[in-house]
Design a protein around this motif. Structure first.
Motif, PDB file in Angstrom:
ATOM      1  N   MET A  72      42.277  91.897  26.618  1.00 21.35           N
ATOM      2  CA  MET A  72      41.198  90.642  26.697  1.00 21.35           C
ATOM      3  C   MET A  72      40.657  90.215  28.114  1.00 21.35           C
ATOM      4  N   VAL A  73      41.341  90.704  29.278  1.00 17.48           N
ATOM      5  CA  VAL A  73      40.880  90.462  30.555  1.00 17.48           C
ATOM      6  C   VAL A  73      39.210  90.804  30.666  1.00 17.48           C
ATOM      7  N   PRO A  74      38.908  91.903  30.323  1.00 17.84           N
ATOM      8  CA  PRO A  74      37.336  91.975  30.394  1.00 17.84           C
ATOM      9  C   PRO A  74      36.636  90.959  30.142  1.00 17.84           C
ATOM     10  N   VAL A  75      37.105  90.560  28.845  1.00 20.52           N
ATOM     11  CA  VAL A  75      36.348  89.691  28.142  1.00 20.52           C
ATOM     12  C   VAL A  75      36.245  88.077  28.954  1.00 20.52           C
ATOM     13  N   TRP A  76      37.429  87.835  29.374  1.00 25.36           N
ATOM     14  CA  TRP A  76      37.189  86.568  30.249  1.00 25.36           C
ATOM     15  C   TRP A  76      36.891  86.859  31.406  1.00 25.36           C
ATOM     16  N   LEU A  77      36.517  88.045  32.034  1.00 30.04           N
ATOM     17  CA  LEU A  77      35.989  88.284  33.260  1.00 30.04           C
ATOM     18  C   LEU A  77      34.419  88.013  32.988  1.00 30.04           C
ATOM     19  N   ILE A  78      33.872  87.973  31.951  1.00 27.02           N
ATOM     20  CA  ILE A  78      32.597  87.738  31.467  1.00 27.02           C
ATOM     21  C   ILE A  78      32.524  86.322  31.065  1.00 27.02           C
ATOM     22  N   LEU A  79      33.262  86.019  30.313  1.00 28.69           N
ATOM     23  CA  LEU A  79      33.126  84.588  29.772  1.00 28.69           C
ATOM     24  C   LEU A  79      33.549  83.455  30.830  1.00 28.69           C
ATOM     25  N   ILE A  80      34.491  83.514  31.610  1.00 24.64           N
ATOM     26  CA  ILE A  80      34.499  82.600  32.726  1.00 24.64           C
ATOM     27  C   ILE A  80      33.271  82.407  33.439  1.00 24.64           C
TER      28      ILE A  80
ATOM     29  N   LEU B 179      38.611  85.805  40.175  1.00 29.67           N
ATOM     30  CA  LEU B 179      39.155  86.490  41.224  1.00 29.67           C
ATOM     31  C   LEU B 179      40.619  86.572  40.811  1.00 29.67           C
ATOM     32  N   ALA B 180      41.330  85.519  40.680  1.00 29.11           N
ATOM     33  CA  ALA B 180      42.702  85.398  40.211  1.00 29.11           C
ATOM     34  C   ALA B 180      42.893  86.406  38.951  1.00 29.11           C
ATOM     35  N   LEU B 181      41.938  86.229  38.162  1.00 29.26           N
ATOM     36  CA  LEU B 181      42.171  86.834  36.767  1.00 29.26           C
ATOM     37  C   LEU B 181      42.345  88.589  36.958  1.00 29.26           C
ATOM     38  N   ILE B 182      41.128  88.696  37.707  1.00 29.27           N
ATOM     39  CA  ILE B 182      41.170  90.346  37.696  1.00 29.27           C
ATOM     40  C   ILE B 182      42.535  90.697  38.746  1.00 29.27           C
ATOM     41  N   VAL B 183      42.842  90.011  39.631  1.00 24.44           N
ATOM     42  CA  VAL B 183      44.119  90.328  40.379  1.00 24.44           C
ATOM     43  C   VAL B 183      45.200  90.528  39.401  1.00 24.44           C
ATOM     44  N   ALA B 184      45.344  89.318  38.472  1.00 21.14           N
ATOM     45  CA  ALA B 184      46.509  89.364  37.813  1.00 21.14           C
ATOM     46  C   ALA B 184      46.445  90.714  36.598  1.00 21.14           C
ATOM     47  N   GLY B 185      45.006  90.651  36.099  1.00 24.18           N
ATOM     48  CA  GLY B 185      45.107  91.767  35.262  1.00 24.18           C
ATOM     49  C   GLY B 185      45.136  93.010  35.659  1.00 24.18           C
TER      50      GLY B 185
ATOM     51  N   PHE C 129      49.403  92.102  34.637  1.00 25.26           N
ATOM     52  CA  PHE C 129      49.334  92.460  32.916  1.00 25.26           C
ATOM     53  C   PHE C 129      49.776  93.899  32.604  1.00 25.26           C
ATOM     54  N   LYS C 130      49.817  93.550  31.284  1.00 26.97           N
ATOM     55  CA  LYS C 130      50.275  95.120  30.755  1.00 26.97           C
ATOM     56  C   LYS C 130      48.813  95.931  30.558  1.00 26.97           C
ATOM     57  N   ALA C 131      48.933  97.203  30.585  1.00 28.54           N
ATOM     58  CA  ALA C 131      47.531  98.113  30.723  1.00 28.54           C
ATOM     59  C   ALA C 131      46.651  97.809  29.740  1.00 28.54           C
ATOM     60  N   ASP C 132      47.232  97.422  28.412  1.00 27.62           N
ATOM     61  CA  ASP C 132      46.315  97.505  27.555  1.00 27.62           C
ATOM     62  C   ASP C 132      45.620  96.124  27.379  1.00 27.62           C
ATOM     63  N   SER C 133      45.789  95.173  28.424  1.00 36.12           N
ATOM     64  CA  SER C 133      44.852  94.154  28.238  1.00 36.12           C
ATOM     65  C   SER C 133      43.591  94.380  29.205  1.00 36.12           C
ATOM     66  N   LEU C 134      43.558  95.277  29.556  1.00 32.96           N
ATOM     67  CA  LEU C 134      42.255  95.910  30.295  1.00 32.96           C
ATOM     68  C   LEU C 134      41.213  96.337  29.159  1.00 32.96           C
TER      69      LEU C 134
ATOM     70  N   ALA D  36      27.528  95.761  13.056  1.00 28.97           N
ATOM     71  CA  ALA D  36      28.175  96.867  12.325  1.00 28.97           C
ATOM     72  C   ALA D  36      27.055  98.016  11.914  1.00 28.97           C
ATOM     73  N   GLY D  37      25.877  97.514  11.549  1.00 30.72           N
ATOM     74  CA  GLY D  37      25.050  98.371  10.750  1.00 30.72           C
ATOM     75  C   GLY D  37      24.468  99.236  11.753  1.00 30.72           C
ATOM     76  N   LEU D  38      24.585  99.069  13.363  1.00 30.09           N
ATOM     77  CA  LEU D  38      23.948  99.953  14.084  1.00 30.09           C
ATOM     78  C   LEU D  38      25.257 100.759  14.471  1.00 30.09           C
ATOM     79  N   GLY D  39      26.472 100.628  14.687  1.00 27.61           N
ATOM     80  CA  GLY D  39      27.317 101.464  15.152  1.00 27.61           C
ATOM     81  C   GLY D  39      27.692 100.981  16.523  1.00 27.61           C
ATOM     82  N   SER D  40      27.377  99.834  17.108  1.00 33.69           N
ATOM     83  CA  SER D  40      27.608  99.509  18.273  1.00 33.69           C
ATOM     84  C   SER D  40      28.785  98.486  18.190  1.00 33.69           C
ATOM     85  N   LYS D  41      29.662  98.571  19.339  1.00 37.65           N
ATOM     86  CA  LYS D  41      31.062  98.031  19.111  1.00 37.65           C
ATOM     87  C   LYS D  41      30.977  96.960  20.497  1.00 37.65           C
ATOM     88  N   PHE D  42      31.533  95.709  20.288  1.00 35.24           N
ATOM     89  CA  PHE D  42      31.703  94.781  21.477  1.00 35.24           C
ATOM     90  C   PHE D  42      32.894  95.399  22.321  1.00 35.24           C
TER      91      PHE D  42
END
Lengths: 468, 461
Positions: free
Chosen positions: A1-9, A38-44, A48-53, A61-67
């Motif tokens: 989730m870290v990358p998503v929050w990096l964008i959302l914040i 900044l704190a989030l990326i440092v923590a991430g 945080f665990k590696a899979d949080s990245l 869906a119809g386009l084969g594009s994923k978020f």
């Protein structure tokens, strides 16, 4: 989730900023937001665990594009650069007055969201999305708060990059239909089997987009004007972070996807890059304007990075990734100095300045460190990156490395020339009344200078980040 | 079938209401209510609640695609009436009749979305365009409006004549009016030879007239510029999209077998249309006239759907119809609030009317195809369709995106005027309700741009 929050914040706080009325509140709000990021990326990165990245969800869906997002070593490095840059910039320009400050800071934060998305996206369509999204706020920022010729200059900048990115879009759609599983994911793109002929033509569709962004000679003509005319806070983002989009994209989306084309065209690209380096350095020597000098110096640095990538050596590419971070820090520092001078004295021309060191000694000391870093002196952060890049280039071709090396000498000439003309010698009429810089600028510069020195003496953390 | 019957009946009701209702707002409100009724009636059929079934001897066939298109068109008209309804009644003294004509035109649109027979195509085209001739000339005292109406009428009847000629040749070749007949031309009972290709070519030319594809686009700028803005808005969006739906049907059933000659002709027409629309739009001084050329340029992109009638093309034209119509209706709605239609007239709008400027920016970005707006995915589907058909279409796709970059020039000129130039843009009175609606339309455009599947899933559901 870290990358998503990096964008959302930054995205959400940016949208909120539009509603905030008071300039003081919005400044504090933007700074707070950027510090949380900044704190989030440092923590991430370190806690945080590696899979949080990683993150993946269906998008179209119809386009084969994923978020989908994933942060590898280079992605982390650049997200970190983005996350570090914004608070520093916000601190440095804290006392500048912007009309409609809420919109200004809102757009800055939206730009940060776009940049984070570019560095984190692992889906080509998503990547394209953010690539454009980072541009739109920049367009408005430069056109509203920029200098006199801002409208034409920014429009030129916008059209240039827009044409490039549309060509890239064509390439992305083309590749999508070539993938085995009809998807836009980075992995599918890496597993493509393209004929040489396909690679040769598609290479240019992507490369032109990235070359315009970097910019590489002869696609650089938008850059000096845009840097000069933009409000300095935006210029810092443009040259510190946004141009790294182009280099990052070459390493991530170009080299692994079109390996044959890269080795086939490496000569062309390297010669263009090195030509640009020498050309930009020579022009920089002739400049009388601090901002334009930094702009041309930036072209020279970027040219070296691009050449090093196309040397196709592991060591060169490592150097590029490290240098992207370091160049970002150094150039932002230089812009802060330029802005401090302009805000206080109302001019950026060397010919009208002189002896500033007597009036503002702290600024002079900090600038000298930044200047040394700009010419990659040992014990500054830039040295290690440039060393690796030249090493790579040397393995590729001795003569090209030698020619590129000339630009280091030229770099020393124009950088030290600027330091001398602006800060040393006798004071002139304008600098007579100059005073020391404000504490906010001091703070921002000290943070940067500390990073320069620490990473110059002990660069190991950067390698750890890159190769965990 | 509901939409066809409802729209015709509602048109009559609307026309007669003019006798009873005298107030202009009353007429507008009635039109909005009736549009809701029409939308409700249509959705009732769409979701299988209730359907007036008429035996048309297979001259009309309702398809899911056509119904979905009708939903988009009726919704767009509803937004149009809500945003610009006040302007419709302001044009002249016959408010009720104007709305009646709009409903009749909608009836033609719905027929075009369902025709299965060339006679129905002819009827649909005529029912759709004849009201428009009247609407174009509705500003009786304005010379430009009269000129536009006459031009439109002459060109329109001329192209309809060509259509009839084409249909006659088609009939001569196949002995049938059904569109499937073109696929089995080798029926030995009928003389075939040159008649069928010639007939199809005539039909193609006539429809190209209707959607203003180059080199048959010359009527468009004058007519769009001369007609009262409020009706230009209707013509440039809903009517144009309907022309494409009529067109795509012929390509979809492969009446035009994608033989060599069509593969040469269509890309040529696409490039010409993009060229004519984009390059000329750059030089315009009036926003209204710029929009006329921009509609030609956008038609160039929509033509991709004919060239590539695969799933991408079909979904793309639906997205395009929605994205383009909503954005253009919005831009026209803002335009009609301006006192000065030139680019300079917009100077400083962001200061005087921030909501209008912000919404207008979203609409313009959508037309330019910037990501995060519906316009991006509309263009995306068109380009993807072409590349799916054959990767040798890459050159056409590149040409198209370069023209999209040109279009940025004239769309962004409006943004520059609104935000970056000093000025005091003068507007007529803007009601809060209008602003809220504009925000809703802009939000819909961004929502589709973020999640095109929201719209397309309705199609597949």
């Amino acid at each position: 989730m870290v990358p998503v929050w990096l964008i959302l914040i930054p995205l959400l706080t940016g949208l909120v900023s539009f509603i905030l009325k008071d300039a003081k509140t919005v400044k504090a709000w933007a700074l707070l937001s950027s510090l949380i990021t900044l704190a989030l990326i440092v923590a991430g990165n370190w806690f945080f665990k590696a899979d949080s990245l990683q993150f993946s969800a269906t998008w179209v869906a119809g386009l084969g594009s994923k978020f989908s997002f994933s942060l590898d070593g280079m992605g982390k490095m650049l997200c970190l650069l983005t996350a570090v840059s914004f608070p520093v910039i916000f601190i440095a320009v804290n006392r500048n007055e912007y009309k409609k400050a809420n919109s200004f800071y809102a757009l800055m934060l939206l730009m940060q969201a776009g940049l984070m998305g570019v560095f984190a996206a692992s889906d080509a369509l998503l990547f394209y999305f953010f690539w454009e999204l980072a541009l739109i706020p920049a367009y408005f920022l430069c056109s509203i708060w920029g200098g006199e010729k801002r409208i034409q200059v920014t429009f030129k900048f916008f059209v240039y990059t827009f044409v490039g990115s549309l060509l890239m879009l064509c390439g992305i759609i083309y590749l999508y239909f070539q993938t085995a599983d009809q998807s836009f994911s980075l992995q599918s793109f890496y597993h493509l089997h393209l004929t040489d002929q396909q690679q040769y033509s598609l290479f240019w569709l992507f490369f032109i987009a990235f070359a315009i962004k970097m910019p590489i000679f002869p696609f650089h003509t938008w850059q000096p004007d845009a840097y000069e005319q933009s409000p300095t806070a935006v210029t810092m983002v443009l040259s510190g972070v946004m141009v790294k989009m182009g280099i990052f994209a070459v390493i991530r989306w170009l080299v692994p996807v079109f390996p044959q084309a890269v080795s086939h065209f490496s000569n062309v690209v390297i010669i263009l890059s090195v030509t640009g380096m020498i050309y930009a350095s020579l022009i920089a020597i002739k400049q009388d304007d601090v901002k334009r000098l930094i702009a041309y110096s930036s072209i020279a640095h970027i040219g070296l990075m691009c050449a090093a990538i196309f040397s196709q050596t592991n060591i060169g590419t490592q150097g590029v990734v490290i240098q992207m971070f370091n160049h970002g820090i150094n150039v932002i520092g230089l812009w802060i100095v330029a802005d401090a001078i302009e805000q206080q004295l109302g001019t950026r021309k060397f010919s009208e300045l002189g002896g500033l060191a007597q009036k503002a000694p702290t600024l002079a000391i900090l600038l000298v460190v930044l200047a040394f870093a700009n010419i990659a002196l040992p014990l500054t952060n830039a040295f290690i990156g440039e060393f690796l890049m030249f090493n790579g280039l040397f393995q590729y071709n001795v003569w090209i490395a030698a020619v590129a090396g000339v630009s280091i000498i030229l770099g020393a000439v124009y950088t030290l020339n600027m330091v001398q003309k602006v800060f040393y010698g006798n004071t002139v009429a304008i600098t007579e009344s100059a005073v020391e810089i404000g504490s906010n600028i001091k703070l921002a510069l000290i943070v940067l200078v500390l990073m320069i020195i620490v990473l110059g003496i002990y660069p190991q953390p950067m390698f750890n980040l890159l190769n965990p | 079938m509901n939409a066809i019957i409802f729209s015709a009946l509602i048109g009559v009701v609307m026309m007669l209401s003019g006798i009873v209702i005298k107030s202009k707002t009353g007429i507008k409100n009635l039109a909005v209510i009736l549009l809701f009724v029409l939308l409700g009636g249509h959705l009732a059929e769409f979701y299988g609640v209730f359907n007036i079934h008429l035996d048309t001897h297979e001259m009309l066939a309702t398809t899911r695609f056509g119904m979905f298109f009708n939903t988009i068109v009726i919704t767009a008209t509803l937004f149009y009436a809500l945003l610009s309804g006040d302007e419709v009644v302001k044009v002249g003294t016959y408010g009720a009749e104007y709305f009646a004509l709009i409903f009749f035109a909608l009836c033609g649109v719905t027929i075009l979305s369902a025709y299965n027979n060339l006679l129905m195509l002819f009827l649909g085209v005529e029912i759709m365009t004849i009201p428009l001739f009247v609407l174009t000339g509705s500003e009786k005292k304005n010379l430009k409006s009269n000129e536009a109406a006459l031009k439109y009428f002459l060109m329109g009847s001329f192209s309809t004549g060509i259509l009839l000629m084409g249909i006659a040749l088609y009939y001569g070749a196949t002995g049938l009016f059904t569109i499937e007949a073109a696929r089995n031309p080798n029926d030995t009972h009928h003389f075939y030879g040159i008649l069928l290709p010639l007939g199809l070519l005539f039909i193609f030319i006539s429809l190209a007239f209707k959607v203003s594809a180059a080199p048959f686009h010359f009527w468009t700028p004058d007519v769009y510029d001369g007609a009262p803005s409020v009706f230009t808005s209707f013509m440039a969006t809903i009517v144009k999209a309907a022309g494409f739906i009529a067109f795509i049907k012929l390509f979809e059933i492969r009446a035009f077998d994608m033989s060599f000659s069509w593969k040469i002709l269509l890309p040529l027409i696409i490039v010409l249309t993009l060229l004519a629309g984009n390059i000329t739009a750059v030089f315009q001084q009036s926003v209204k006239r710029m929009l006329a050329y921009s509609s030609i340029a956008q038609a160039g992109f929509m033509l991709f759907a004919l060239y590539t009638p695969n799933e991408f093309g079909k979904q793309g034209i639906l997205l395009y119809a929605a994205a383009y119509s909503l954005a253009t209706i919005g831009i026209f709605a803002v335009l009609m609030k301006m006192k000065d239609y030139t680019f300079e007239g917009y100077n400083g709008l962001a200061k005087t009317q921030p909501v209008l400027a912000a919404a207008n920016t979203v609409f313009l970005l959508s037309l330019a195809g910037i990501p995060l707006t519906a316009g991006f995915f509309a263009k995306y589907y068109m380009l993807a369709g072409a590349l799916k058909e054959s990767s040798s279409n890459l050159w056409l796709v590149i040409v198209a995106v370069l023209f999209a970059a040109v279009s940025v020039y004239y769309y962004f000129r409006v943004i520059q005027a609104m935000y970056f130039k000093e000025g005091n843009a003068e507007t007529i009175e803007v009601k809060p309700f209008f602003k809220i609606l504009l925000i809703i339309v802009a939000a819909v455009i961004i929502l589709i741009g973020l999640m095109p599947s929201l719209l397309l899933d309705l199609f597949y559901a």
